[in-house]
Design a protein around this motif. Structure first.
Motif, PDB file in Angstrom:
ATOM      1  N   SER A 119       7.010   9.224  11.564  1.00  0.00           N
ATOM      2  CA  SER A 119       6.000   9.520  12.587  1.00  0.00           C
ATOM      3  C   SER A 119       4.817  10.287  12.015  1.00  0.00           C
ATOM      4  N   ALA A 120       4.951  10.852  10.815  1.00  0.00           N
ATOM      5  CA  ALA A 120       3.811  11.510  10.170  1.00  0.00           C
ATOM      6  C   ALA A 120       2.720  10.498   9.821  1.00  0.00           C
ATOM      7  N   GLY A 121       3.100   9.229   9.679  1.00  0.00           N
ATOM      8  CA  GLY A 121       2.120   8.172   9.435  1.00  0.00           C
ATOM      9  C   GLY A 121       1.439   8.257   8.083  1.00  0.00           C
ATOM     10  N   LEU A 122       2.197   8.666   7.057  1.00  0.00           N
ATOM     11  CA  LEU A 122       1.622   8.823   5.713  1.00  0.00           C
ATOM     12  C   LEU A 122       2.242   7.859   4.705  1.00  0.00           C
ATOM     13  N   VAL A 124      -7.213   3.956   0.948  1.00  0.00           N
ATOM     14  CA  VAL A 124      -8.204   4.157   2.003  1.00  0.00           C
ATOM     15  C   VAL A 124      -8.809   5.556   1.902  1.00  0.00           C
ATOM     16  N   ASP A 125      -7.962   6.562   1.678  1.00  0.00           N
ATOM     17  CA  ASP A 125      -8.454   7.937   1.551  1.00  0.00           C
ATOM     18  C   ASP A 125      -9.384   8.082   0.341  1.00  0.00           C
ATOM     19  N   LEU A 126      -9.038   7.413  -0.763  1.00  0.00           N
ATOM     20  CA  LEU A 126      -9.884   7.484  -1.957  1.00  0.00           C
ATOM     21  C   LEU A 126     -11.237   6.820  -1.718  1.00  0.00           C
ATOM     22  N   LYS A 127     -11.245   5.713  -0.977  1.00  0.00           N
ATOM     23  CA  LYS A 127     -12.504   5.046  -0.642  1.00  0.00           C
ATOM     24  C   LYS A 127     -13.377   5.929   0.246  1.00  0.00           C
ATOM     25  N   LEU A 128     -12.735   6.601   1.225  1.00  0.00           N
ATOM     26  CA  LEU A 128     -13.476   7.503   2.101  1.00  0.00           C
ATOM     27  C   LEU A 128     -14.061   8.674   1.311  1.00  0.00           C
ATOM     28  N   ILE A 180       2.919   3.140  14.912  1.00  0.00           N
ATOM     29  CA  ILE A 180       2.434   4.076  13.895  1.00  0.00           C
ATOM     30  C   ILE A 180       1.372   3.424  13.032  1.00  0.00           C
ATOM     31  N   GLN A 181       0.231   4.104  12.899  1.00  0.00           N
ATOM     32  CA  GLN A 181      -0.837   3.668  12.007  1.00  0.00           C
ATOM     33  C   GLN A 181      -0.804   4.562  10.763  1.00  0.00           C
ATOM     34  N   HIS A 182      -0.346   4.001   9.651  1.00  0.00           N
ATOM     35  CA  HIS A 182      -0.207   4.792   8.433  1.00  0.00           C
ATOM     36  C   HIS A 182      -1.547   4.982   7.729  1.00  0.00           C
ATOM     37  N   ARG A 183      -1.706   6.143   7.102  1.00  0.00           N
ATOM     38  CA  ARG A 183      -2.846   6.407   6.228  1.00  0.00           C
ATOM     39  C   ARG A 183      -2.400   6.142   4.803  1.00  0.00           C
ATOM     40  N   PHE A 184      -3.191   5.342   4.067  1.00  0.00           N
ATOM     41  CA  PHE A 184      -2.825   4.973   2.712  1.00  0.00           C
ATOM     42  C   PHE A 184      -3.760   5.619   1.698  1.00  0.00           C
ATOM     43  N   ILE A 185      -3.257   5.793   0.490  1.00  0.00           N
ATOM     44  CA  ILE A 185      -3.992   6.492  -0.554  1.00  0.00           C
ATOM     45  C   ILE A 185      -5.299   5.785  -0.885  1.00  0.00           C
ATOM     46  N   SER A 215       0.834  -1.206   0.000  1.00  0.00           N
ATOM     47  CA  SER A 215       0.000   0.000   0.000  1.00  0.00           C
ATOM     48  C   SER A 215       0.863   1.249   0.000  1.00  0.00           C
ATOM     49  N   LEU A 216       0.426   2.243  -0.750  1.00  0.00           N
ATOM     50  CA  LEU A 216       1.169   3.497  -0.860  1.00  0.00           C
ATOM     51  C   LEU A 216       0.449   4.599  -0.103  1.00  0.00           C
ATOM     52  N   GLY A 217       1.220   5.440   0.567  1.00  0.00           N
ATOM     53  CA  GLY A 217       0.667   6.608   1.244  1.00  0.00           C
ATOM     54  C   GLY A 217       1.055   7.862   0.493  1.00  0.00           C
ATOM     55  N   TRP A 218       0.404   8.963   0.849  1.00  0.00           N
ATOM     56  CA  TRP A 218       0.785  10.243   0.242  1.00  0.00           C
ATOM     57  C   TRP A 218       2.245  10.559   0.547  1.00  0.00           C
ATOM     58  N   GLY A 219       2.700  10.113   1.710  1.00  0.00           N
ATOM     59  CA  GLY A 219       4.104  10.313   2.074  1.00  0.00           C
ATOM     60  C   GLY A 219       5.048   9.551   1.170  1.00  0.00           C
ATOM     61  N   SER A 220       4.601   8.398   0.652  1.00  0.00           N
ATOM     62  CA  SER A 220       5.422   7.613  -0.277  1.00  0.00           C
ATOM     63  C   SER A 220       5.689   8.419  -1.547  1.00  0.00           C
ATOM     64  N   LEU A 221       4.642   9.065  -2.064  1.00  0.00           N
ATOM     65  CA  LEU A 221       4.782   9.864  -3.282  1.00  0.00           C
ATOM     66  C   LEU A 221       5.604  11.126  -3.030  1.00  0.00           C
ATOM     67  N   CYS A 222       5.366  11.762  -1.887  1.00  0.00           N
ATOM     68  CA  CYS A 222       6.140  12.972  -1.551  1.00  0.00           C
ATOM     69  C   CYS A 222       7.611  12.632  -1.347  1.00  0.00           C
TER      70      CYS A 222
END
Length: 226
Positions: free
Chosen positions: A125-128, A206-210, A199-204, A71-78
């Motif tokens: 620690s940003a969890g992204l 999941v955000d798109l589904k929300l 750390i609970q990461h937020r993934f792209i 799974s990719l997070g916004w932090g992965s792309l940044c």
């Protein structure tokens, strides 16, 4: 929303510090870290900058991670994009001088490794989401069942070997960073009492589904109102 803003501020502070730390270890002039040996080898092969090489490798790794099911997070792309941009900003404007001595080089290298440790704390620690290189390590660990240490060492040795063949700078600093950097990062994490496992990461995805659920809910409420 305010929580996400704080997360992104923490993320970008970490990415900028990461670039500063990397440039310090490069300009220490004692040998590059395994990944930077690879990046420099690419610059010799293609004529692009170190930052652009970092971005190009990051793009390939992000796509590979997605294929491997990570799974990719916004932090992965940044991480993929901005560390390379910050590196070029620092290097092309000569904000950090090049060391011409062993003593000054050692100071710069160890300072750079400490800043990389600090940067790792901020961005993780940003969890992204994990960076492209860490994401590959996690994906291969899951797929192969081998230890994190084995997978990480295998990846870095491969990057080092290919980079060396392409002309990347290998020196005493390469060996020192390969051995010491992990311990410095661990020391920084202990200093801030930071536990990666919490750390609970937020993934792209999941955000798109929300976002999709909110849009559908809004449309449904508008239809009901009519």
């Amino acid at each position: 929303m305010s929580q996400m803003v704080r997360r992104f501020i923490r993320l970008f502070a970490g990415l900028f510090l990461f670039a500063v730390g990397i440039v310090l270890t490069i300009n220490a002039n004692l040998g590059l870290s395994p990944w930077d040996v690879f990046h420099q080898g690419i610059t010799y092969l293609t004529g692009i900058t170190m930052g652009q090489a970092s971005i190009g490798v990051g793009i390939i790794l992000v796509m590979l991670n997605a294929v491997l099911g990570e799974s990719l997070g916004w932090g992965s792309l940044c991480n993929m994009l901005f560390i390379g941009l910050f590196m070029d900003l620092i290097m092309l404007n000569h904000f950090i001088p090049l060391s011409n001595g062993i003593f000054s080089g050692l100071i710069m290298m160890f300072l750079g490794m400490f800043i990389i440790g600090l940067a790792s704390y901020f961005y993780i620690s940003a969890g992204l989401g994990s960076g492209p290189r860490d994401g590959l390590m996690i994906a291969l660990t899951k797929k192969t069942g081998r230890s994190v240490r084995f997978i990480r060492n295998s990846i870095e040795i491969s990057a080092l070997f290919v980079g060396y063949l392409l002309g990347g700078f290998v020196g005493a600093g390469t060996l020192i960073m390969s051995i010491v950097l992990g311990y410095i990062i661990q020391f920084v994490f202990k200093l801030f009492r930071f536990n990666v496992n919490q750390i609970q990461h937020r993934f792209i995805d999941v955000d798109l589904k929300l976002l999709r659920a909110k849009i559908l809910k809004k449309k449904a409420s508008q239809t009901t109102g009519i």
